[in-house]
Write an enzyme that holds these catalytic residues in place. Structure first.
Site, PDB file in Angstrom:
ATOM      1  N   ASP A 111      39.506  37.714  39.274  1.00 26.71           N
ATOM      2  CA  ASP A 111      40.775  38.383  38.998  1.00 26.71           C
ATOM      3  C   ASP A 111      41.851  37.310  38.745  1.00 26.71           C
ATOM      4  OD1 ASP A 111      42.379  41.115  39.306  1.00 26.71           O
ATOM      5  OD2 ASP A 111      43.384  39.731  40.686  1.00 26.71           O
ATOM      6  N   HIS A 293      35.727  46.683  39.815  1.00 26.25           N
ATOM      7  CA  HIS A 293      36.457  45.418  39.712  1.00 26.25           C
ATOM      8  C   HIS A 293      36.024  44.385  40.738  1.00 26.25           C
ATOM      9  CE1 HIS A 293      39.759  42.779  38.706  1.00 26.25           C
ATOM     10  NE2 HIS A 293      40.222  42.809  39.940  1.00 26.25           N
TER      11      HIS A 293
END
Length: 317
Positions: A111, A293
């Protein structure tokens, strides 16, 4: 190793002063000194995100260095927004290498941590052996500053833009109930749904019936709740508030990543796969898992095995 609040052993923290801040660092595999690997978390996350990868990396012979980056956990949370720009974030990593006496290391980022690792490789190419990025591919520097581009394409409610246009609004919502926000955000087996109107992350924070299943156990969630009750969310959100500044700061960097790189995507992740990654990262391999994610947590074994296999085929220089 401290196992009191963790389901698996996790290294004890050491506070290290570098680059004008104190970083809370979790170090393992000191017996493997000379073979460093630095793990960089994203937002809203912690070094704890790597709990499933650290033991395997140590067993494979790596000296693992996993900081809570500035703004997170017990690391310093500067007041000024510009203290979270890419020069400061990458400067922390360079100073961390200096502290441990390393000229170069392998870097893994997820991320926002992936953005920092990509950027560190542009700004300090001589200090990077290999790059592993999870969830966030290399972000090409186009003609328009990133936040301006996002606002033009995605609108003012897009969370990157909202964080900048309405400072403090989202921060207060997240700070009010950290455990609820994290539990609603960290999900597995979520159905793919069209985006809702409004600021998506605020809607997630307030959701009383989140989709999918919780990714974190009660003990794991308690680790996140304790950390974000202490730190709040503003320090991490300030990373977003420097995106246009970062676009300018990276203007003179060679935009090509020359090091070997591994890019791992989650097929259920809202972050899109890059169709031009190899143009900027010519020595890249790309993998995808059926995951959301938080791929290093949701598909922990597959992710760990893929990283170890790729590192084995691409030895450090």
């Amino acid at each position: 190793m401290n196992t009191s609040t963790h389901e698996i052993p996790f290294p004890d923290a050491t506070v290290i002063t570098v680059n004008g801040v104190d970083l809370e660092v979790f170090e393992a595999g000191q017996e493997n000194a000379g073979n460093p690997i630095v793990l960089c978390h994203g937002w809203p996350d912690l070094a704890y995100t790597w709990r499933f990868q650290i033991p395997a990396l140590v067993a494979a012979g790596y000296h693992v260095i996993a900081p809570n980056q500035r703004g997170f956990g017990n690391s310093t949370r500067p007041e000024e927004i510009v203290d979270y720009d890419i020069e400061h974030l990458t400067g922390d990593l360079a100073a961390l290498l200096d502290h441990f006496g390393y000229e170069r290391a392998t870097f893994i980022g997820h991320d926002w941590g992936a953005f920092v690792v990509w950027s560190f490789t542009l700004l300090y190419p001589h200090r990077v052996d290999r790059v592993v990025a999870l969830s966030l591919p290399y972000l090409a520097r186009g003609e328009m500053p990133w936040l301006d581009f996002m606002e033009a394409v995605l609108g003012s409610d897009y969370y990157f833009v909202h964080f900048n246009k309405q400072p403090g609004v989202a921060d207060a919502v997240f700070d009010a109930e950290p455990a609820r926000f994290i539990n609603n955000l960290y999900r597995r087996d979520e159905p793919l749904m069209p985006p809702k109107p409004g600021m998506a992350l605020i809607e997630i924070a307030r959701d009383t019936a989140p989709l999918g299943e919780p990714l974190l156990s009660e003990n794991e969630l308690a680790v996140y709740e304790s950390a974000f009750k202490h730190s709040g969310f503003t320090g991490g959100i300030n990373w977003y508030r420097n995106l246009n500044r970062n676009w300018h700061l990276l203007a003179d960097a060679d935009p090509i990543i020359h090091q070997p790189a591994l890019m791992i995507y989650g097929l259920r992740d809202a972050i899109a796969r890059s169709e031009q990654l190899s143009a900027f990262v010519p020595n890249v391999e790309e993998l995808s898992f059926d995951s959301g994610h938080w791929v290093q947590q949701e598909r922990r074994s597959e992710t760990t095995n893929a990283i170890l296999e790729w590192l084995g085929r691409n030895p450090a220089s």
